[in-house]
Scaffold this motif. Structure first.
Motif, PDB file in Angstrom:
ATOM      1  N   UNK A  11       0.825  -1.216   0.000  1.00 19.52           N
ATOM      2  CA  UNK A  11       0.000   0.000   0.000  1.00 19.52           C
ATOM      3  C   UNK A  11       0.854   1.258   0.000  1.00 19.52           C
ATOM      4  N   UNK A  12       2.169   1.111  -0.003  1.00 26.76           N
ATOM      5  CA  UNK A  12       3.040   2.289   0.060  1.00 26.76           C
ATOM      6  C   UNK A  12       4.143   2.273  -0.998  1.00 26.76           C
ATOM      7  N   UNK A  13       4.139   1.307  -1.888  1.00 29.61           N
ATOM      8  CA  UNK A  13       5.196   1.199  -2.898  1.00 29.61           C
ATOM      9  C   UNK A  13       5.099   2.335  -3.915  1.00 29.61           C
ATOM     10  N   UNK A  14       6.186   2.562  -4.607  1.00 32.69           N
ATOM     11  CA  UNK A  14       6.210   3.546  -5.689  1.00 32.69           C
ATOM     12  C   UNK A  14       5.419   3.047  -6.891  1.00 32.69           C
ATOM     13  N   UNK A  21       3.326  -5.160  -9.179  1.00 33.97           N
ATOM     14  CA  UNK A  21       2.741  -6.024  -8.151  1.00 33.97           C
ATOM     15  C   UNK A  21       1.251  -6.261  -8.409  1.00 33.97           C
ATOM     16  N   UNK A  22       0.532  -5.232  -8.812  1.00 33.75           N
ATOM     17  CA  UNK A  22      -0.883  -5.417  -9.113  1.00 33.75           C
ATOM     18  C   UNK A  22      -1.068  -6.315 -10.334  1.00 33.75           C
TER      19      UNK A  22
END
Length: 167
Positions: A11-14, A21-22
């Motif tokens: 929920x905090x990745x660039x 990832x999605x």
């Protein structure tokens, strides 16, 4: 669905880490929807008004991966794994399809796609494809949309086949 081995995106990745990832999460969702079914169940057109099957979705995913990452991002001249029949996508014509072959092609296509994306320096790097300028950001976003739409189909198909439901 009891076997959910998907990795939830951060929920905090660039931006780049989030998009990749999605996309991997969506790929894993399609695999999860197919897990535990027989070849005949995967080929079943379980919704009477539709020609879709889970195996057809897997074959289509393999073709879409190859098209967007192989042809667009890498500039490869690829021929369809399952050429059109009478103008229709053959991806979805699975009566005589080899289930193991389809999953192997899809797995190989996903790995090649990851490598193609990793080789691009920036999400904003572009390629020219058939007169259009396309960024890696667009390709990744489009692929997430493609899988998300078809995973909705996969949800309905799986429920109609054996009653299994789940995200």
């Amino acid at each position: 669905m009891t076997d959910d081995s998907r990795t939830t995106p951060s929920m905090t990745a660039g931006d780049r880490a989030s998009l990749t990832a999605f996309l991997d999460y969506q790929r894993a969702t399609l695999a999860m929807k197919c897990r535990g079914l027989t070849g005949n169940q995967l080929k079943r057109r379980a919704v009477p008004t539709s020609g879709l099957s889970l195996l057809g979705l897997v074959r289509h995913a393999a073709e879409v991966e190859r098209s967007w990452f192989g042809m667009v991002v890498n500039g490869e001249d690829l021929k369809a794994l399952w050429p059109r029949v009478d103008g229709e996508l053959a991806d979805f014509q699975v009566e005589d399809a080899d289930t193991d072959e389809a999953f192997a092609f899809w797995g190989e296509a996903c790995e090649a796609s990851r490598a193609a994306a990793d080789a691009v320096g920036s999400l904003d790097d572009t390629v020219d494809f058939r007169g259009e300028t396309i960024s890696l950001r667009y390709v990744l976003t489009h692929m997430i949309e493609e899988y998300a739409r078809h995973n909705g189909h996969a949800d309905l198909l799986r429920e109609a086949i054996d009653g299994e439901v789940g995200e």
